[in-house]
Design an enzyme around this catalytic site. Structure first.
Site, PDB file in Angstrom:
ATOM      1  CG  HIS A 160      48.161  40.938  46.341  1.00 12.18           C
ATOM      2  ND1 HIS A 160      47.029  40.313  45.887  1.00 12.18           N
ATOM      3  CD2 HIS A 160      47.964  42.274  46.144  1.00 12.18           C
ATOM      4  CE1 HIS A 160      46.174  41.219  45.418  1.00 12.18           C
ATOM      5  NE2 HIS A 160      46.724  42.410  45.549  1.00 12.18           N
ATOM      6  CB  CYS A 247      42.108  36.529  47.483  1.00 12.56           C
ATOM      7  SG  CYS A 247      43.183  35.419  46.727  1.00 12.56           S
TER       8      CYS A 247
HETATM    9  C1  CIR Z   1      43.186  41.144  40.835  1.00 14.22           C
HETATM   10  O1  CIR Z   1      44.103  41.217  40.021  1.00 14.22           O
HETATM   11  O2  CIR Z   1      42.924  42.098  41.590  1.00 14.22           O
HETATM   12  C2  CIR Z   1      42.381  39.881  40.896  1.00 14.22           C
HETATM   13  N1  CIR Z   1      42.243  39.333  39.595  1.00 14.22           N
HETATM   14  C3  CIR Z   1      43.015  38.873  41.821  1.00 14.22           C
HETATM   15  C4  CIR Z   1      43.075  39.351  43.255  1.00 14.22           C
HETATM   16  C5  CIR Z   1      43.561  38.297  44.180  1.00 14.22           C
HETATM   17  N2  CIR Z   1      43.592  38.794  45.501  1.00 14.22           N
HETATM   18  C6  CIR Z   1      44.430  38.396  46.442  1.00 14.22           C
HETATM   19  O3  CIR Z   1      45.305  37.594  46.190  1.00 14.22           O
HETATM   20  N3  CIR Z   1      44.342  38.947  47.628  1.00 14.22           N
END
Ligand code: CIR
Length: 268
Positions: A160, A247
């Site tokens: 991201h 997150c």
């Molecule tokens: C994903 O790949 O969607 C999750 N395993 C990790 C998401 C992390 N989110 C973020 O950095 N905003």
């Protein structure tokens, strides 16, 4: 009062989405303890924490940031890029409804909240594997009437935009220049992560403090030398699921300065 919406770690976290990391065993008990310490840190920094119950069938639901973007005037429910994450939305919608008018992104838009960096009235949106051009256009149309500008930033090499850049102080960005074009952020003061710590750019600013992972001591030292006041947290287990400090919460003012947000559709 600042609100932090979060969600307990799913017992199925081991089945999380992974894009840039090899799958490693995740110690769920330790992940739960570390997450509790993260929430305690947010409470210590003055947040009222609202923790939603775990979603046993949604491995990544702890990463609430991806489901919504909360601004002073409205909250935008996203349409996450990973199909497995779309069922996370209804509970986030219910949690946000008491606080903000809600808007939605529509297909074919896909956007993860981790791709949106807010700096004052500017929104930088990462064009990543999860966020597409349609979403950036729809988001811009929703927020422009409220006085926000939207700048698209190309992201490569990480999940991201906020894996690569976050705001650590007023007008001050922490970034990994290998994953984004630093020139997109002209006018900001930029601090690069220590090159031994490529994942260190994800920091969570809470008022005058910065929540920062213990995993990145060299970058932490750099930030402290610049006078930033860090609150260190260990999120090693959620890092194996490609998560970090931004997150795991949706942070916003319960009542933004200037009073209650206008209703959607009314003039800004
Ligand atoms: C994903 O790949 O969607 C999750 N395993 C990790 C998401 C992390 N989110 C973020 O950095 N905003």
């Amino acid at each position: 009062m600042r609100i932090a919406i979060a969600r307990a770690v799913s017992p199925s976290i081991a089945r999380c989405e992974l894009t840039h990391l090899e799958r490693q065993p995740i110690d769920w008990d330790l992940a739960v303890r570390q997450h509790a310490e993260y929430l305690a840190a947010l409470a210590e920094l003055g947040c009222r924490v609202i923790e939603l119950p775990a979603e046993p069938e949604l491995p990544d639901a702890v990463f609430v940031e991806d489901a919504a973007l909360v601004l002073d005037e409205l909250a935008v429910l996203t349409r996450p890029g990973a199909l497995s994450r779309r069922p996370e939305l209804p509970s986030i919608e219910r949690a946000l409804a008491p606080f903000r008018p809600l808007a939605r992104l529509e297909a074919p838009a896909t956007l993860d909240g981790g791709d949106v960096l807010r700096a004052g009235r500017r929104l930088f949106v990462g064009r990543s594997g999860r966020t597409n051009r349609e979403a950036i256009e729809q988001l811009a149309a929703l927020v422009r009437p409220h006085g926000y500008s939207v700048t698209e930033v190309a992201v490569s090499g990480c999940l991201h935009l906020k894996s690569a850049v976050t705001e650590v102080g007023e007008g001050m960005l922490l970034l990994n220049p290998a994953w984004i074009e630093a020139r997109s952020f002209a006018g900001f003061r930029m601090i690069a992560v220590d090159e031994r710590e490529p994942h260190a750019a994800n920091a969570l600013r809470v008022g005058e403090r910065v929540v920062f992972p213990t995993a990145h001591p060299h970058t932490a030292a750099r930030l402290s030398t610049l006078g930033l006041d860090l609150r260190r947290v260990d999120l090693s287990e959620l890092a194996k699921a490609e998560g970090a400090v931004t997150c795991c919460s949706l942070l916003f003012d319960e009542r933004p300065t200037g009073g209650r947000a206008p209703r959607l559709g009314s003039p800004p």
